[in-house]
Write a protein that holds these residues in place. Structure first.
Motif, PDB file in Angstrom:
ATOM      1  N   GLN A  59      34.559   1.697 -46.111  1.00  0.00           N
ATOM      2  CA  GLN A  59      35.879   1.087 -45.929  1.00  0.00           C
ATOM      3  C   GLN A  59      36.219   0.144 -47.088  1.00  0.00           C
ATOM      4  OE1 GLN A  59      36.631  -1.726 -42.627  1.00  0.00           O
ATOM      5  NE2 GLN A  59      38.208  -0.262 -41.950  1.00  0.00           N
ATOM      6  N   ALA A  60      35.215  -0.569 -47.600  1.00  0.00           N
ATOM      7  CA  ALA A  60      35.444  -1.441 -48.752  1.00  0.00           C
ATOM      8  C   ALA A  60      35.824  -0.628 -49.988  1.00  0.00           C
ATOM      9  CB  ALA A  60      34.204  -2.279 -49.032  1.00  0.00           C
ATOM     10  N   LEU A  61      35.259   0.550 -50.110  1.00  0.00           N
ATOM     11  CA  LEU A  61      35.603   1.440 -51.224  1.00  0.00           C
ATOM     12  C   LEU A  61      37.049   1.921 -51.093  1.00  0.00           C
ATOM     13  CD1 LEU A  61      34.881   3.054 -53.718  1.00  0.00           C
ATOM     14  CD2 LEU A  61      33.590   4.618 -52.284  1.00  0.00           C
ATOM     15  N   LEU A  62      37.454   2.260 -49.878  1.00  0.00           N
ATOM     16  CA  LEU A  62      38.850   2.631 -49.639  1.00  0.00           C
ATOM     17  C   LEU A  62      39.769   1.460 -49.991  1.00  0.00           C
ATOM     18  CD1 LEU A  62      40.951   4.664 -48.512  1.00  0.00           C
ATOM     19  CD2 LEU A  62      40.563   3.624 -46.259  1.00  0.00           C
ATOM     20  N   GLY A  63      39.366   0.249 -49.622  1.00  0.00           N
ATOM     21  CA  GLY A  63      40.144  -0.934 -49.957  1.00  0.00           C
ATOM     22  C   GLY A  63      40.280  -1.111 -51.455  1.00  0.00           C
ATOM     23  N   GLU A  64      39.197  -0.881 -52.191  1.00  0.00           N
ATOM     24  CA  GLU A  64      39.251  -0.991 -53.650  1.00  0.00           C
ATOM     25  C   GLU A  64      40.282  -0.024 -54.226  1.00  0.00           C
ATOM     26  OE1 GLU A  64      38.242  -2.216 -57.529  1.00  0.00           O
ATOM     27  OE2 GLU A  64      37.745  -3.116 -55.600  1.00  0.00           O
ATOM     28  N   ILE A  65      40.328   1.185 -53.686  1.00  0.00           N
ATOM     29  CA  ILE A  65      41.274   2.189 -54.174  1.00  0.00           C
ATOM     30  C   ILE A  65      42.713   1.754 -53.898  1.00  0.00           C
ATOM     31  CG2 ILE A  65      42.124   4.550 -53.847  1.00  0.00           C
ATOM     32  CD1 ILE A  65      39.158   5.278 -53.114  1.00  0.00           C
ATOM     33  N   LEU A  66      43.008   1.398 -52.647  1.00  0.00           N
ATOM     34  CA  LEU A  66      44.403   1.166 -52.256  1.00  0.00           C
ATOM     35  C   LEU A  66      44.917  -0.212 -52.658  1.00  0.00           C
ATOM     36  CD1 LEU A  66      44.616   3.060 -48.853  1.00  0.00           C
ATOM     37  CD2 LEU A  66      45.130   3.852 -51.166  1.00  0.00           C
ATOM     38  N   VAL A  67      44.069  -1.232 -52.598  1.00  0.00           N
ATOM     39  CA  VAL A  67      44.486  -2.537 -53.114  1.00  0.00           C
ATOM     40  C   VAL A  67      44.647  -2.443 -54.632  1.00  0.00           C
ATOM     41  CG1 VAL A  67      43.812  -4.948 -53.474  1.00  0.00           C
ATOM     42  CG2 VAL A  67      43.477  -3.883 -51.230  1.00  0.00           C
ATOM     43  N   GLY A  68      43.721  -1.747 -55.278  1.00  0.00           N
ATOM     44  CA  GLY A  68      43.782  -1.602 -56.732  1.00  0.00           C
ATOM     45  C   GLY A  68      45.053  -0.916 -57.200  1.00  0.00           C
ATOM     46  N   VAL A  69      45.448   0.161 -56.537  1.00  0.00           N
ATOM     47  CA  VAL A  69      46.644   0.872 -56.973  1.00  0.00           C
ATOM     48  C   VAL A  69      47.892   0.043 -56.695  1.00  0.00           C
ATOM     49  CG1 VAL A  69      47.120   2.222 -54.861  1.00  0.00           C
ATOM     50  CG2 VAL A  69      47.741   3.130 -57.093  1.00  0.00           C
ATOM     51  N   SER A  70      47.904  -0.694 -55.599  1.00  0.00           N
ATOM     52  CA  SER A  70      49.062  -1.550 -55.300  1.00  0.00           C
ATOM     53  C   SER A  70      49.194  -2.659 -56.339  1.00  0.00           C
ATOM     54  CB  SER A  70      48.925  -2.154 -53.899  1.00  0.00           C
ATOM     55  OG  SER A  70      48.910  -1.134 -52.923  1.00  0.00           O
ATOM     56  N   ARG A  71      48.053  -3.216 -56.742  1.00  0.00           N
ATOM     57  CA  ARG A  71      48.064  -4.269 -57.762  1.00  0.00           C
ATOM     58  C   ARG A  71      48.504  -3.706 -59.123  1.00  0.00           C
ATOM     59  NH1 ARG A  71      43.281  -6.568 -56.509  1.00  0.00           N
ATOM     60  NH2 ARG A  71      44.320  -8.101 -55.195  1.00  0.00           N
ATOM     61  N   THR A  72      48.033  -2.519 -59.454  1.00  0.00           N
ATOM     62  CA  THR A  72      48.412  -1.873 -60.713  1.00  0.00           C
ATOM     63  C   THR A  72      49.912  -1.623 -60.776  1.00  0.00           C
ATOM     64  OG1 THR A  72      46.245  -0.831 -60.994  1.00  0.00           O
ATOM     65  CG2 THR A  72      48.110   0.228 -62.100  1.00  0.00           C
ATOM     66  N   LEU A  73      50.484  -1.141 -59.672  1.00  0.00           N
ATOM     67  CA  LEU A  73      51.923  -0.897 -59.637  1.00  0.00           C
ATOM     68  C   LEU A  73      52.707  -2.195 -59.813  1.00  0.00           C
ATOM     69  CD1 LEU A  73      52.406   1.779 -56.833  1.00  0.00           C
ATOM     70  CD2 LEU A  73      53.101   1.978 -59.231  1.00  0.00           C
ATOM     71  N   LEU A  74      52.299  -3.234 -59.094  1.00  0.00           N
ATOM     72  CA  LEU A  74      53.028  -4.500 -59.186  1.00  0.00           C
ATOM     73  C   LEU A  74      52.939  -5.085 -60.593  1.00  0.00           C
ATOM     74  CD1 LEU A  74      54.652  -6.779 -57.925  1.00  0.00           C
ATOM     75  CD2 LEU A  74      52.494  -7.777 -57.111  1.00  0.00           C
ATOM     76  N   GLU A  75      51.748  -5.110 -61.168  1.00  0.00           N
ATOM     77  CA  GLU A  75      51.591  -5.673 -62.512  1.00  0.00           C
ATOM     78  C   GLU A  75      52.369  -4.864 -63.542  1.00  0.00           C
ATOM     79  OE1 GLU A  75      47.361  -5.800 -62.980  1.00  0.00           O
ATOM     80  OE2 GLU A  75      47.127  -7.544 -61.649  1.00  0.00           O
ATOM     81  N   GLY A  76      52.296  -3.540 -63.436  1.00  0.00           N
ATOM     82  CA  GLY A  76      53.036  -2.691 -64.368  1.00  0.00           C
ATOM     83  C   GLY A  76      54.532  -2.850 -64.213  1.00  0.00           C
ATOM     84  N   GLY A  77      54.991  -2.927 -62.960  1.00  0.00           N
ATOM     85  CA  GLY A  77      56.415  -3.124 -62.720  1.00  0.00           C
ATOM     86  C   GLY A  77      56.905  -4.451 -63.270  1.00  0.00           C
ATOM     87  N   ARG A  78      56.097  -5.489 -63.119  1.00  0.00           N
ATOM     88  CA  ARG A  78      56.480  -6.798 -63.671  1.00  0.00           C
ATOM     89  C   ARG A  78      56.602  -6.742 -65.188  1.00  0.00           C
ATOM     90  NH1 ARG A  78      52.513 -10.518 -59.865  1.00  0.00           N
ATOM     91  NH2 ARG A  78      54.054 -10.944 -58.222  1.00  0.00           N
ATOM     92  N   GLU A  79      55.690  -6.034 -65.840  1.00  0.00           N
ATOM     93  CA  GLU A  79      55.762  -5.902 -67.298  1.00  0.00           C
ATOM     94  C   GLU A  79      57.035  -5.177 -67.719  1.00  0.00           C
ATOM     95  OE1 GLU A  79      52.241  -4.059 -68.826  1.00  0.00           O
ATOM     96  OE2 GLU A  79      50.916  -5.596 -67.984  1.00  0.00           O
ATOM     97  N   VAL A  80      57.399  -4.139 -66.977  1.00  0.00           N
ATOM     98  CA  VAL A  80      58.614  -3.386 -67.285  1.00  0.00           C
ATOM     99  C   VAL A  80      59.833  -4.290 -67.180  1.00  0.00           C
ATOM    100  CG1 VAL A  80      60.153  -1.570 -66.411  1.00  0.00           C
ATOM    101  CG2 VAL A  80      57.707  -1.114 -66.660  1.00  0.00           C
ATOM    102  N   VAL A  81      59.927  -5.044 -66.086  1.00  0.00           N
ATOM    103  CA  VAL A  81      61.083  -5.916 -65.873  1.00  0.00           C
ATOM    104  C   VAL A  81      61.114  -7.028 -66.922  1.00  0.00           C
ATOM    105  CG1 VAL A  81      62.160  -7.543 -64.267  1.00  0.00           C
ATOM    106  CG2 VAL A  81      61.275  -5.363 -63.424  1.00  0.00           C
ATOM    107  N   ALA A  82      59.950  -7.561 -67.265  1.00  0.00           N
ATOM    108  CA  ALA A  82      59.886  -8.649 -68.244  1.00  0.00           C
ATOM    109  C   ALA A  82      60.293  -8.191 -69.641  1.00  0.00           C
ATOM    110  CB  ALA A  82      58.468  -9.231 -68.291  1.00  0.00           C
ATOM    111  N   ALA A  83      60.205  -6.893 -69.898  1.00  0.00           N
ATOM    112  CA  ALA A  83      60.583  -6.378 -71.222  1.00  0.00           C
ATOM    113  C   ALA A  83      62.080  -6.507 -71.475  1.00  0.00           C
ATOM    114  CB  ALA A  83      60.145  -4.926 -71.369  1.00  0.00           C
ATOM    115  N   GLY A  84      62.851  -6.737 -70.420  1.00  0.00           N
ATOM    116  CA  GLY A  84      64.277  -7.004 -70.584  1.00  0.00           C
ATOM    117  C   GLY A  84      65.098  -5.747 -70.749  1.00  0.00           C
ATOM    118  N   GLY A  85      66.239  -5.905 -71.406  1.00  0.00           N
ATOM    119  CA  GLY A  85      67.177  -4.805 -71.546  1.00  0.00           C
ATOM    120  C   GLY A  85      68.289  -4.922 -70.518  1.00  0.00           C
TER     121      GLY A  85
END
Length: 198
Positions: A59-85
């Motif tokens: 279950q901890a391994l499943l958590g690593e997968i799903l928490v990790g992907v959610s964090r990756t999406l949020l961080e990547g999305g923030r970078e996109v928005v911060a780039a402006g335009g």
């Protein structure tokens, strides 16, 4: 004097990353309940009990997968928005970012769709919080582009767009059947933008 990671540290990190990657593949193919610790260990070349050196349980391994992907999406999305335009440029960049993620993460998307309820309470809470924050990035960009609809309306649009893009496991099957990856990417981007701006 601080030193970098040792060879042993790097090897352990590489094994852990391989374990997470293979777990996502196996969970996507067989379901969380259909994968044993022995299956996980075999997939990365060590015994089932050796998995415990990296994660306390499956279950901890499943958590690593799903928490990790959610964090990756949020961080990547923030970078996109911060780039402006302009709002339109930011929206197109967010769509491109999510499409690229989906095309490279079909196994994780399938695991998310089927196994979210298998997470422990703390990981489920974290995933839900990260997902809400990611949605709000889209709502903010959509609201800048067209302020008149309510935030609730923009959330519906964002969720519908994610559903469309996250149909990627099916899109990838189409790609294997003859469509080029670039064609799939273009189709998903075009349809996502239409769903958000209609």
């Amino acid at each position: 004097m601080a030193t970098g990671p040792t060879h042993r540290d790097r090897a352990k990190a590489d094994r852990q990353a391989a374990l997470v990657r293979e777990a996502a593949r196996l969970f996507a193919d067989r379901g969380f309940a259909g994968v044993s610790l022995e299956d996980l260990g075999t997939a990365v070349g060590f015994s089932g009990p050796a998995v415990y050196r990296h994660f306390p349980n499956k279950q901890a391994l499943l958590g690593e997968i799903l928490v990790g992907v959610s964090r990756t999406l949020l961080e990547g999305g923030r970078e996109v928005v911060a780039a402006g335009g302009t709002p339109d440029e930011a929206l197109d960049a967010l769509i491109a970012f999510h499409v690229d993620f989906a095309l490279s993460s079909a196994d994780v998307i399938r695991v998310q769709d089927r196994e979210l309820a298998s997470l422990g309470d703390a990981d489920l809470h974290t995933v839900r919080r990260l997902q809400r924050e990611y949605v709000e990035l889209w709502v903010e960009v959509l609201s800048r582009r067209r302020p008149s609809p309510s935030a609730a309306d923009q959330r519906v649009r964002a969720h519908a767009c994610f559903g469309l893009i996250n149909s990627t496991p099916h899109s990838l099957q189409a790609a294997r059947d003859g469509s080029a990856d670039a064609d799939v990417r273009g189709i998903l981007r075009e349809m996502a933008r239409a769903s958000l701006t209609a």
